[in-house]
Design a protein around this motif. Structure first.
Motif, PDB file in Angstrom:
ATOM      1  N   LEU A 159      53.736 111.788  21.343  1.00 45.17           N
ATOM      2  CA  LEU A 159      54.164 112.865  22.239  1.00 45.17           C
ATOM      3  C   LEU A 159      52.996 113.753  22.652  1.00 45.17           C
ATOM      4  CD1 LEU A 159      57.596 113.940  20.693  1.00 45.17           C
ATOM      5  CD2 LEU A 159      57.168 112.743  22.846  1.00 45.17           C
ATOM      6  N   GLN A 160      52.188 114.125  21.652  1.00 46.01           N
ATOM      7  CA  GLN A 160      51.062 115.000  21.957  1.00 46.01           C
ATOM      8  C   GLN A 160      50.056 114.314  22.869  1.00 46.01           C
ATOM      9  OE1 GLN A 160      50.588 118.384  19.901  1.00 46.01           O
ATOM     10  NE2 GLN A 160      52.705 117.973  20.380  1.00 46.01           N
ATOM     11  N   LEU A 161      49.798 113.035  22.598  1.00 43.39           N
ATOM     12  CA  LEU A 161      48.874 112.288  23.450  1.00 43.39           C
ATOM     13  C   LEU A 161      49.418 112.179  24.872  1.00 43.39           C
ATOM     14  CD1 LEU A 161      47.784 109.418  21.018  1.00 43.39           C
ATOM     15  CD2 LEU A 161      46.349 111.264  21.908  1.00 43.39           C
ATOM     16  N   LEU A 162      50.715 111.949  24.987  1.00 41.96           N
ATOM     17  CA  LEU A 162      51.342 111.826  26.303  1.00 41.96           C
ATOM     18  C   LEU A 162      51.175 113.114  27.100  1.00 41.96           C
ATOM     19  CD1 LEU A 162      52.686 109.367  27.402  1.00 41.96           C
ATOM     20  CD2 LEU A 162      54.924 110.347  26.850  1.00 41.96           C
ATOM     21  N   GLN A 163      51.400 114.243  26.427  1.00 39.34           N
ATOM     22  CA  GLN A 163      51.271 115.524  27.124  1.00 39.34           C
ATOM     23  C   GLN A 163      49.831 115.759  27.554  1.00 39.34           C
ATOM     24  OE1 GLN A 163      53.101 118.850  25.082  1.00 39.34           O
ATOM     25  NE2 GLN A 163      54.876 117.617  24.499  1.00 39.34           N
ATOM     26  N   LEU A 164      48.894 115.501  26.662  1.00 36.81           N
ATOM     27  CA  LEU A 164      47.485 115.688  27.012  1.00 36.81           C
ATOM     28  C   LEU A 164      47.101 114.770  28.172  1.00 36.81           C
ATOM     29  CD1 LEU A 164      45.871 116.002  23.466  1.00 36.81           C
ATOM     30  CD2 LEU A 164      45.965 117.766  25.236  1.00 36.81           C
ATOM     31  N   GLU A 165      47.702 113.576  28.196  1.00 32.04           N
ATOM     32  CA  GLU A 165      47.403 112.634  29.278  1.00 32.04           C
ATOM     33  C   GLU A 165      48.002 113.151  30.597  1.00 32.04           C
ATOM     34  OE1 GLU A 165      48.900 108.784  28.474  1.00 32.04           O
ATOM     35  OE2 GLU A 165      47.752 107.836  30.099  1.00 32.04           O
ATOM     36  N   HIS A 166      49.217 113.636  30.551  1.00 31.88           N
ATOM     37  CA  HIS A 166      49.850 114.181  31.754  1.00 31.88           C
ATOM     38  C   HIS A 166      49.068 115.366  32.297  1.00 31.88           C
ATOM     39  CE1 HIS A 166      54.007 112.298  30.789  1.00 31.88           C
ATOM     40  NE2 HIS A 166      53.255 111.493  31.492  1.00 31.88           N
ATOM     41  N   ASP A 167      48.499 116.146  31.400  1.00 35.31           N
ATOM     42  CA  ASP A 167      47.705 117.295  31.824  1.00 35.31           C
ATOM     43  C   ASP A 167      46.293 116.888  32.236  1.00 35.31           C
ATOM     44  OD1 ASP A 167      49.774 119.100  31.486  1.00 35.31           O
ATOM     45  OD2 ASP A 167      49.263 119.528  29.402  1.00 35.31           O
ATOM     46  N   GLN A 168      46.040 115.579  32.192  1.00 36.01           N
ATOM     47  CA  GLN A 168      44.751 115.013  32.618  1.00 36.01           C
ATOM     48  C   GLN A 168      43.580 115.524  31.782  1.00 36.01           C
ATOM     49  OE1 GLN A 168      44.280 114.560  36.863  1.00 36.01           O
ATOM     50  NE2 GLN A 168      46.399 115.190  37.248  1.00 36.01           N
ATOM     51  N   ILE A 169      43.846 115.741  30.497  1.00 33.31           N
ATOM     52  CA  ILE A 169      42.799 116.164  29.577  1.00 33.31           C
ATOM     53  C   ILE A 169      42.199 114.960  28.865  1.00 33.31           C
ATOM     54  CG2 ILE A 169      42.290 117.592  27.534  1.00 33.31           C
ATOM     55  CD1 ILE A 169      43.036 119.117  30.085  1.00 33.31           C
ATOM     56  N   ILE A 170      43.025 113.960  28.598  1.00 33.31           N
ATOM     57  CA  ILE A 170      42.542 112.712  28.004  1.00 33.31           C
ATOM     58  C   ILE A 170      43.014 111.531  28.854  1.00 33.31           C
ATOM     59  CG2 ILE A 170      42.626 113.671  25.673  1.00 33.31           C
ATOM     60  CD1 ILE A 170      45.163 112.042  25.204  1.00 33.31           C
ATOM     61  N   LYS A 171      42.399 110.369  28.593  1.00 33.50           N
ATOM     62  CA  LYS A 171      42.795 109.163  29.327  1.00 33.50           C
ATOM     63  C   LYS A 171      43.003 108.032  28.333  1.00 33.50           C
ATOM     64  CE  LYS A 171      41.940 106.609  33.565  1.00 33.50           C
ATOM     65  NZ  LYS A 171      42.851 105.619  33.001  1.00 33.50           N
ATOM     66  N   LYS A 172      44.031 107.245  28.577  1.00 34.58           N
ATOM     67  CA  LYS A 172      44.319 106.106  27.709  1.00 34.58           C
ATOM     68  C   LYS A 172      43.728 104.841  28.312  1.00 34.58           C
ATOM     69  CE  LYS A 172      48.720 104.999  27.153  1.00 34.58           C
ATOM     70  NZ  LYS A 172      50.019 104.554  26.612  1.00 34.58           N
ATOM     71  N   GLU A 173      43.097 104.040  27.468  1.00 37.09           N
ATOM     72  CA  GLU A 173      42.551 102.756  27.896  1.00 37.09           C
ATOM     73  C   GLU A 173      43.278 101.670  27.107  1.00 37.09           C
ATOM     74  OE1 GLU A 173      40.822 102.630  30.929  1.00 37.09           O
ATOM     75  OE2 GLU A 173      39.700 104.238  29.928  1.00 37.09           O
ATOM     76  N   ILE A 174      43.795 100.688  27.808  1.00 39.56           N
ATOM     77  CA  ILE A 174      44.511  99.602  27.135  1.00 39.56           C
ATOM     78  C   ILE A 174      43.759  98.298  27.296  1.00 39.56           C
ATOM     79  CG2 ILE A 174      46.698  98.355  26.928  1.00 39.56           C
ATOM     80  CD1 ILE A 174      48.111 100.640  28.141  1.00 39.56           C
ATOM     81  N   ASP A 175      43.476  97.655  26.169  1.00 42.90           N
ATOM     82  CA  ASP A 175      42.852  96.332  26.182  1.00 42.90           C
ATOM     83  C   ASP A 175      43.903  95.314  25.727  1.00 42.90           C
ATOM     84  OD1 ASP A 175      41.498  94.030  25.926  1.00 42.90           O
ATOM     85  OD2 ASP A 175      39.974  94.777  24.535  1.00 42.90           O
ATOM     86  N   SER A 176      44.528  94.664  26.712  1.00 43.88           N
ATOM     87  CA  SER A 176      45.612  93.729  26.385  1.00 43.88           C
ATOM     88  C   SER A 176      45.140  92.283  26.392  1.00 43.88           C
ATOM     89  CB  SER A 176      46.768  93.913  27.378  1.00 43.88           C
ATOM     90  OG  SER A 176      46.280  93.880  28.695  1.00 43.88           O
ATOM     91  N   SER A 177      43.796  92.113  26.399  1.00 40.98           N
ATOM     92  CA  SER A 177      43.288  90.741  26.396  1.00 40.98           C
ATOM     93  C   SER A 177      43.412  90.123  25.015  1.00 40.98           C
ATOM     94  CB  SER A 177      41.830  90.724  26.859  1.00 40.98           C
ATOM     95  OG  SER A 177      41.030  91.486  25.974  1.00 40.98           O
ATOM     96  N   PHE A 178      43.659  90.952  24.019  1.00 43.96           N
ATOM     97  CA  PHE A 178      43.882  90.457  22.663  1.00 43.96           C
ATOM     98  C   PHE A 178      45.315  90.743  22.248  1.00 43.96           C
ATOM     99  CE2 PHE A 178      39.381  91.567  22.857  1.00 43.96           C
ATOM    100  CZ  PHE A 178      38.810  90.381  22.456  1.00 43.96           C
TER     101      PHE A 178
END
Lengths: 123, 123
Positions: free
Chosen positions: A59-78
């Motif tokens: 939840l906290q990460l989601l909020q920080l992401e919505h506020d554009q303070i952090i960014k999530k990177e997904i590596d789905s090749s593995f």
DNA sequence: CGGGATCCCCCCAGATACTG
DNA sequence: CAGTATCTGGGGGGATCCCG
């Protein structure tokens, strides 16, 4: 609801409130501390936050992401997939403030402790 | 419970958390804004905070006082009595941080609005 | 591994009334 | 005027289970 929306819904916008809404949250500040120097994976963050549940971290990460303070990177090749989080430019620009608040807090603690010990002497 | 106690009860003390605990509260930041330049009476504060109940104002003031950020002055030589609130030295030392957070918030809002309008053009 | 969905409890804050 | 006391509900957050 983003921090900006939260602080603007009452008519007049208070920029200070916007900033506090962004940092306001049981784990947000310490999450930002963890991410200040290097990106981290979800599980690394979780392990570095004793007492924080997965739900809360998400939840906290989601909020920080919505506020554009952090960014999530997904590596789905593995499989299993790996996700990592890092500060955005906006997040980086917050670092000096965070450090200032941290410094002020350290001084505050010192001042209170000093007062306490001098009171002990008086007693 | 003071902000310091709140942030120390989990073992390691995070000064950043101490600072945020002090400012954390629905009305604390705006109360500090009001008190930044001059002391104010209880009723003046109440009037300057539309939507804030007396109960909430009392609670927030009490916490700020316990954290030694503000000080209450009581003049009981008249009836009805008059109380006023002003920043302590510790509270004054917090002002630059508050202003920095306010400035950052203003910039943050500008940045987000700019992004939004440029997105609108793209669409 | 990195989440989301659901249930449920407790505490925060609003409403209202009372007091020195 | 400057607050407290009491009641009440709504939401934040823990526990648990499920999923790609």
């Amino acid at each position: 609801m983003t921090a900006l929306e939260m602080s603007t819904r009452h008519g007049e916008t208070c920029p200070l409130d916007t900033t506090l809404n962004i940092l306001n949250g049981k784990w947000k500040s310490i999450i930002l501390c963890r991410l200040m120097n290097h990106e981290l994976r979800y599980s690394e963050l979780l392990r570095s936050l004793p007492g924080c549940t997965r739900r809360m971290l998400s939840l906290q990460l989601l909020q920080l992401e919505h506020d554009q303070i952090i960014k999530k990177e997904i590596d789905s090749s593995f499989i299993p997939i790996k996700t990592s989080y890092h500060l955005t430019e906006l997040g980086q620009s917050l670092v000096p403030i965070i450090q200032a608040m941290d410094n002020w807090g350290a001084n505050y603690i010192k001042t209170l402790n000093k007062k306490k010990s001098s009171n002990a002497i008086v007693r």
